[in-house]
Design a protein around this motif. Structure first.
Motif: not given
Length: 326
Positions: A72, A125-126, A139
């Motif tokens: 990330l 962020y996911r 995240d």
């Protein structure tokens, strides 16, 4: 007790849908796509381009958390001048319906605020093509913890960290701000020795509640809504989960000072007035700024960009007791 067929139907109806986990990036929301759509009603708008100044340094593509092979990333924008006075920091969270959008869309905002003396970070962020709620929250909490663990390196006052977000990012910023100390939202990976506490919230057109009567999220009549993809459940099938992700659920005496900057699109700030009521009851400072003629994507465009920067700077100077110096 139930017959096998009935039980199977019950499980199938209420099990979490993974249909949105395509593993393919959704590029439907970009600055240019927003521009193409918005100029139909606002033909004079201009895309805000990146600022490049000797007074601002940049470090891009920094890994703030490793999730197995998944890295990330975030970017740092900060004043190039040295000062003994520690600086306030701002984490800037992009929008795009928890499914699309990109952190690069807010590089101009990060650069402009860094030029005013703030240390700014733009984390990825996911999104819901990769992981469902609450992965994005975990995240961003990890990103906050990373910022605190690197406060000395960037000369940050770790008592003065603001979260700022646009649209879906605004909802996430508000949720981060109201859930300090709530272990449910921390996640279990990355920078766990540091705090994810938030000292100020700046919400640019982000919903405060998915289940409020004013909310427009969760209408799946024509197609699966962005929020339904993110949760993996429709609002009807799992309303408690939708309520759990609503900042309005947690606002209270420990909520930090909050600034709302809103467009003319009322549904984008669903629950705001109820949120403000709780802040007022607890004597927590807040401000509301509204662009009465602005479209939802106003932070990306002139003529609203500079007034937005001004509102953010004035608010943070007030609540953090600053005047930033480059």
């Amino acid at each position: 007790m139930c017959f096998l067929t009935a039980c199977l139907l019950f499980v199938e109806t209420f099990s979490q849908s993974k249909a949105g986990l395509t593993g393919i990036a959704d590029t439907s929301y970009t600055t240019y796509s927003a521009y193409t759509s918005t100029r139909k009603t606002h033909p004079d708008i201009k895309i805000v381009k990146e600022f490049h100044s000797k007074s601002v340094k940049e470090n891009r593509n920094i890994t703030y958390c490793n999730l197995g092979e998944r890295k990330l990333l975030l970017d740092a924008f900060y004043p190039s001048s040295k000062t003994k006075t520690k600086r306030a920091a701002i984490i800037i969270i992009h929008g795009g319906g928890w499914r699309s959008g990109n952190r690069t869309q807010h590089y101009p905002l990060a650069q402009r605020l860094a030029n005013l003396g703030y240390v700014c970070f733009t984390p990825e962020y996911r999104l819901s093509t990769e992981a469902l709620y609450p992965a994005a929250v975990h995240d961003l909490k990890a990103a906050l913890r990373w910022i605190r663990s690197n406060a000395k390196k960037y000369n940050i006052d770790d008592r003065k960290i603001a979260v700022l977000g646009f649209s879906a990012g605004g909802q996430l910023a508000a949720l981060l701000g109201v859930t300090t100390g709530n272990s449910k939202f921390e996640g279990t990976q990355c920078n766990l020795k540091s705090s994810s506490a938030v000292n100020a919230i700046v919400d640019l057109d982000g919903t405060l509640s998915f289940v409020h009567p004013e909310s427009g999220e969760g209408d799946d009549t024509k197609k699966t809504s962005a929020a339904t993809y993110w949760f993996g459940y429709s609002k009807k099938d799992n309303p408690k989960l939708w309520e759990e992700a609503s900042p309005l659920t947690y606002v209270g005496k420990n909520t930090p000072p909050t600034l709302f900057i809103n467009s003319s699109v009322d549904r984008m700030h669903a629950g705001r007035n109820d949120f403000l009521k709780v802040l007022n009851e607890n004597n927590i400072y807040s401000e509301v700024k509204t662009f009465s003629d602005a479209p939802h994507s106003f932070p990306l465009f002139d003529p609203w960009f500079e007034p937005t920067v001004k509102y953010i700077d004035e608010f943070l100077n007030k609540v953090f007791g600053l005047k930033q110096k480059l």
